[in-house]
Design an enzyme around this catalytic site. Structure first.
Site, PDB file in Angstrom:
ATOM      1  CD  GLU A  61      12.898 -20.266   3.315  1.00 48.98           C
ATOM      2  OE1 GLU A  61      11.691 -20.489   3.506  1.00 48.98           O
ATOM      3  OE2 GLU A  61      13.373 -20.043   2.195  1.00 48.98           O
ATOM      4  CG  HIS A 102       4.382 -17.496   6.784  1.00 51.78           C
ATOM      5  ND1 HIS A 102       4.660 -16.580   7.777  1.00 51.78           N
ATOM      6  CD2 HIS A 102       5.228 -17.203   5.757  1.00 51.78           C
ATOM      7  CE1 HIS A 102       5.641 -15.777   7.364  1.00 51.78           C
ATOM      8  NE2 HIS A 102       5.987 -16.120   6.146  1.00 51.78           N
ATOM      9  CG  HIS A 118       7.534 -20.000   7.737  1.00 59.54           C
ATOM     10  ND1 HIS A 118       8.578 -20.586   8.418  1.00 59.54           N
ATOM     11  CD2 HIS A 118       8.073 -19.017   6.981  1.00 59.54           C
ATOM     12  CE1 HIS A 118       9.708 -19.970   8.085  1.00 59.54           C
ATOM     13  NE2 HIS A 118       9.430 -19.016   7.209  1.00 59.54           N
ATOM     14  CD  GLN A 132       5.027 -20.138   2.172  1.00 61.55           C
ATOM     15  OE1 GLN A 132       5.372 -19.016   2.516  1.00 61.55           O
ATOM     16  NE2 GLN A 132       5.502 -20.718   1.079  1.00 61.55           N
ATOM     17  CB  SER A 141       6.015 -11.998   0.585  1.00 63.60           C
ATOM     18  OG  SER A 141       6.938 -11.888   1.638  1.00 63.60           O
ATOM     19  N   GLY A 181       0.824  -1.211   0.000  1.00 65.91           N
ATOM     20  CA  GLY A 181       0.000   0.000   0.000  1.00 65.91           C
ATOM     21  C   GLY A 181       0.852   1.253   0.000  1.00 65.91           C
ATOM     22  NE  ARG A 213       5.149 -15.466   0.544  1.00 68.85           N
ATOM     23  CZ  ARG A 213       6.130 -15.349   1.434  1.00 68.85           C
ATOM     24  NH1 ARG A 213       7.381 -15.162   1.049  1.00 68.85           N
ATOM     25  NH2 ARG A 213       5.869 -15.436   2.730  1.00 68.85           N
ATOM     26  CD  GLU A 246      -0.340 -12.538   2.912  1.00 74.82           C
ATOM     27  OE1 GLU A 246       0.501 -11.803   3.479  1.00 74.82           O
ATOM     28  OE2 GLU A 246      -0.799 -13.567   3.444  1.00 74.82           O
ATOM     29  CG  PHE A 265      15.538 -16.960   1.998  1.00 73.95           C
ATOM     30  CD1 PHE A 265      16.412 -16.426   2.927  1.00 73.95           C
ATOM     31  CD2 PHE A 265      14.169 -16.781   2.197  1.00 73.95           C
ATOM     32  CE1 PHE A 265      15.943 -15.734   4.034  1.00 73.95           C
ATOM     33  CE2 PHE A 265      13.695 -16.091   3.308  1.00 73.95           C
ATOM     34  CZ  PHE A 265      14.567 -15.566   4.224  1.00 73.95           C
TER      35      PHE A 265
END
Lengths: 591, 238
Positions: A257, A355, A244, A242, A407, A19, A402, A391, A120
């Protein structure tokens, strides 16, 4: 009922990363832009993002290539991410990340003075052939906090008009279903206003609070999805949630992660590094869906620890105090506070935890919301006046799963893209659709329904029941009969929530009213999730079914589209036509 | 256990009262925010801010048995001896020194204005390069302990200088942010930033009481940052 109208060129609902990146773009070009947020913007959930923002800026590896990042993302999505959108995100990404540095984001640094990048999950070099990549740009383990504050600061500088602690309750549409703005009220005073704008941008984030165990903030109640569904706008791939791998057992608090990126790994109660069995190559840095499922298998096979054998461990102590305190300081704090363990000395008890919502309002790369000509099927049609980013949107770059760090990139790239598009459209002359008084009254109906409620069940007990239903019937592993039961329970809850009671009708900072309105949204998201999950008869990415254990490319290499008006689930084609590279063909997905 | 909470609703109350609640914690060392949720199940009219519930968003700063802190990361065992065991009540009040809107919710307007006054954004007149502006790990390390601020206002609302002169003294949170940009090698507005602070009140009303340091839930040290700015101002004067 007559209420005050405030008019803007564009309004953004939601003050998180997406936003504020959108509002910044428009405010910089001098358009009258309002940002409506139910919390002061730096309290938005982006603040909780830890590990980083994945992007091929070629700092850790000078030969890094955005096409490799694109390959990883397509594979990570289990091939239902749209390749044109993923291409755009990965290609434009570096520019968007460098802009964040120029705005002042305090990225960690390499000896060369460049932005620090860490490995990652799901990252590779050379289209999966060159081993593990390190592509996630980080500000220690507080990247979301650093990003959100930086964007807020830039919006202050550029004169965005903030309506902080205003709650957007409903979309306002004209008779032809064009979006004209939103109804929102000041939480502080209770004043209700019609915000009229040529462009309404939803950046309301996710809805992890449909589950009882989630890493999400308490404010993540799917307000944008709820408003869209009630307005007849469909949602896409909403069954894809998802989990996590590393939520702190019991508390649900996220452990990045990045811990595994820095060299941490998971162990079962016997101390075995079990990911070596499930993902021999990537091990602990396989995709999140793969790691979460492996953990659940360990737990279900009796190799979990704790009084109920319900968790495994994340081991970090071998990294040493210095690395932990410099690279993962926030994690050390959280582990001590919420697990009572100091990761320098002991492993952290962790469990897969809800998550992220991969699904959402379908959009094109400009953020324009889409609907289908036939409700749940047919041709794409633009919903005039409505945009979605972050999201809440499903553009779709994440598909069925994802990748970590994608994200934050999604937020800035598509927040920016929507801003750029709207800017341009405003310059060329964008239509302001005008609602009638009846249209405005229709939008006010939901707020009024709670204000007039008498008797009935309480919001908190219904919310708890909804969350338990989702947790028990639509978790990491799913099954047809169990889901069917869940769908029935939600139908029952819908009836009871319609009769529920708001006791406190006062106007000043009435959080009970906000929670009641949020409950309506949780229900919309939960029901859409349930129906979509029940009807997608395959396993793909985060959606894993005992009764349909395999990926079914013949029938389901497609998006699902849920039409709220008929509660039907349809199919929509995935884009396989990137503009500058060859299509990545679906393959068996192993790590 | 007993919980005593400051209650005030401008719609219905002429003055604030402390209201007592009884909560069953089953002996667990819950966070103060969990206790508030249990109270809200009994009495939905209780209002307080909350969001991340993990100490990074800064929503739920409040006064807990006399000390400012974040409800979500303050376990009962750390409030005061005897609270967790139910021998002493948990006492929750709004942050001091700011107008109360309702219950535990304060009007943060003054606090945010102070933040805005320090121009809390990077300023650099030179054209941006095609990549990031380079910064060495040593230069970047100067921002540690500064950028992590979550704007919860626990520090400023525990500061006597802030209580006396909220319009003129910028308070520890805003000054910490001011130094965050003064310390950033990518920012070139040092002179302008310093000149805006060079008056008897904005910064020099800090008397080094260090309440800010003792309450900061993120372990930051605004007093030290203020000291650094003070030195920069003095050097500049020479």
């Amino acid at each position: 009922m007559s209420i005050r109208t405030i008019t803007f060129d564009a309004i953004v609902v939601g003050g998180g990363g997406a936003g504020m990146r959108a509002s910044l773009q428009m405010a910089q070009s001098g358009f009258k832009t309002a940002l409506i947020s139910k919390v002061f913007p730096t309290r938005s959930h982006t603040v909780s993002a830890q590990g980083g923002i994945t992007c091929a800026i070629a700092s850790a590896d000078p030969n890094d290539d955005w096409r490799w990042h694109m390959y990883d993302t397509v594979k990570g999505s289990d091939y239902i991410g749209d390749q044109d959108a993923i291409e755009y995100m990965c290609q434009v990404g570096p520019e968007a990340v460098f802009e964040l540095d120029h705005m002042g984001l305090p990225f960690s640094r390499t000896e060369e003075g460049r932005i620090y990048q860490r490995p990652f999950g799901g990252q590779s070099k050379n289209f999966g052939e060159g081993g593990q990549a390190a592509r996630t740009c980080a500000a220690a383990d507080r990247t979301g906090h650093a990003l959100l504050h930086t964007l807020y600061q830039q919006n202050l500088k550029n004169g965005t008009q903030f309506y902080n602690e205003w709650y957007a309750a409903e979309l306002v549409k004209d008779a032809n279903e064009n979006v004209c703005g939103v109804i929102a009220f000041s939480i502080e005073t209770g004043e209700t206003v019609f915000f009229k704008a040529k462009a309404t941008v939803f950046a309301t984030g996710g809805s992890g609070r449909i589950y009882s165990s989630t890493t999400n903030a308490l404010i993540n109640t799917g307000d944008g999805v709820g408003m869209a569904l009630r307005a007849g706008v469909p949602v896409q791939d909403i069954e894809m949630w998802q989990f996590h791998p590393t939520g702190i057992a019991g508390a649900g608090v996220l452990v990045t992660e990045g811990c595994r990126g820095e060299g941490g790994y998971l162990i079962n109660k016997d101390g075995e590094r079990f990911m070596e069995r499930y993902a021999p190559n990537a091990k602990d840095l396989a995709s999140r869906d793969v790691v979460a499922r492996s953990m659940m298998m360990e737990i279900l096979d009796g190799r979990g620890d704790g009084p109920d054998g319900s968790y495994v461990y994340l081991k970090l102590d071998h990294l040493g105090e210095e690395v932990l305190h410099s690279r993962l300081p926030g994690i050390c704090e959280l582990a001590i506070t919420f697990a009572g363990t100091d990761p320098v000395k002991e492993p952290i008890p962790v469990v897969p935890t809800c998550h992220y919502m991969m699904g959402g309002i379908p959009t094109n790369v400009h953020g324009q919301a889409l609907k289908m000509s036939g409700g749940h099927e047919g041709e794409d049609q633009i919903v005039n006046g409505l945009f979605a980013v972050g999201e809440v949107a499903c553009v779709s770059v994440h598909g069925a799963n994802r990748l970590g760090g994608n994200s934050l990139l999604d937020l800035v790239v598509f927040g920016r893209a929507a801003g750029l598009y709207i800017e341009d459209a405003l310059r060329q002359g964008m239509t302001q659709y005008e609602p009638s008084n009846d249209d405005i009254d229709a939008a006010l109906a939901r707020v009024n329904r709670w204000n007039d409620s008498k008797g009935g069940e309480s919001v908190h007990s219904l919310r708890k029941e909804l969350q338990t239903t989702m947790q028990n019937h639509f978790g990491v592993f799913r099954k047809g009969d169990l889901m069917e039961e869940g769908v029935q329970k939600l139908a029952d809850l819908r009836g009871r929530i319609a009769q529920a009671h708001l006791d406190d009708k006062s106007s000043a900072f009435n959080m009970a009213r906000v929670e009641a309105l949020e409950l309506d949204n949780l229900l919309e998201v939960a029901e859409a999730t349930a129906i979509a999950a029940y009807n997608r008869t395959e396993s793909r990415g985060a959606h894993s079914r005992y009764d349909y254990p395999d990926r079914d490319d013949e029938n389901w290499l497609c998006h699902s589209i849920y039409d709220p008006r008929t509660k039907q689930l349809g199919k929509r084609e995935v884009n396989f036509k990137p503009k500058t590279v060859d299509t990545f063909q679906p393959k068996v997905r192993t790590y | 256990m007993k919980v005593s909470i400051y209650r005030y609703n401008p719609d219905t109350d002429r003055e604030p009262t402390m209201k007592e609640y009884e909560v069953d914690t089953q002996g667990k060392d819950l966070m103060v925010l969990d206790i508030l949720a249990l109270v809200k199940e009994q009495d939905e009219s209780l209002s307080y801010r909350r969001s991340c519930r993990e100490g990074v968003c800064g929503s739920d700063g409040m006064n807990i048995n006399g000390k400012n802190g974040l409800a979500c990361i303050t376990p009962l065992s750390e409030v005061a001896p005897g609270v967790k065991e139910g021998k002493k009540p948990l006492v929750l009040r709004p942050l001091p020194g700011l107008p109360v809107i309702r219950d535990l919710v304060v009007d943060m307007g003054v606090f945010y204005q102070q933040y805005e006054k320090v121009q809390p954004y990077l300023q650099n007149q030179s054209p941006a390069p095609a990549i990031e502006r380079l910064q060495s790990p040593e230069e970047r390390a100067k921002l540690d302990g500064l950028y992590e601020c979550i704007l919860c206002a626990c520090c400023s609302t525990s500061c006597p200088s802030f209580w006396w002169n909220p319009e003129k003294f910028l308070g520890p949170a805003a000054l910490l942010q001011s130094y965050r940009f003064l310390a950033d090698s990518r920012d070139d507005a040092t002179e302008e930033r310093l000149s805006r602070l060079d008056d008897p009140f904005s910064l020099f009303r800090c008397h080094g009481i260090m309440n800010c340091v003792s309450v900061c839930p993120k372990g930051l040290n605004p007093t030290r940052a203020i000291g650094h700015i003070r030195s920069m101002l003095l050097e500049r004067g020479v």
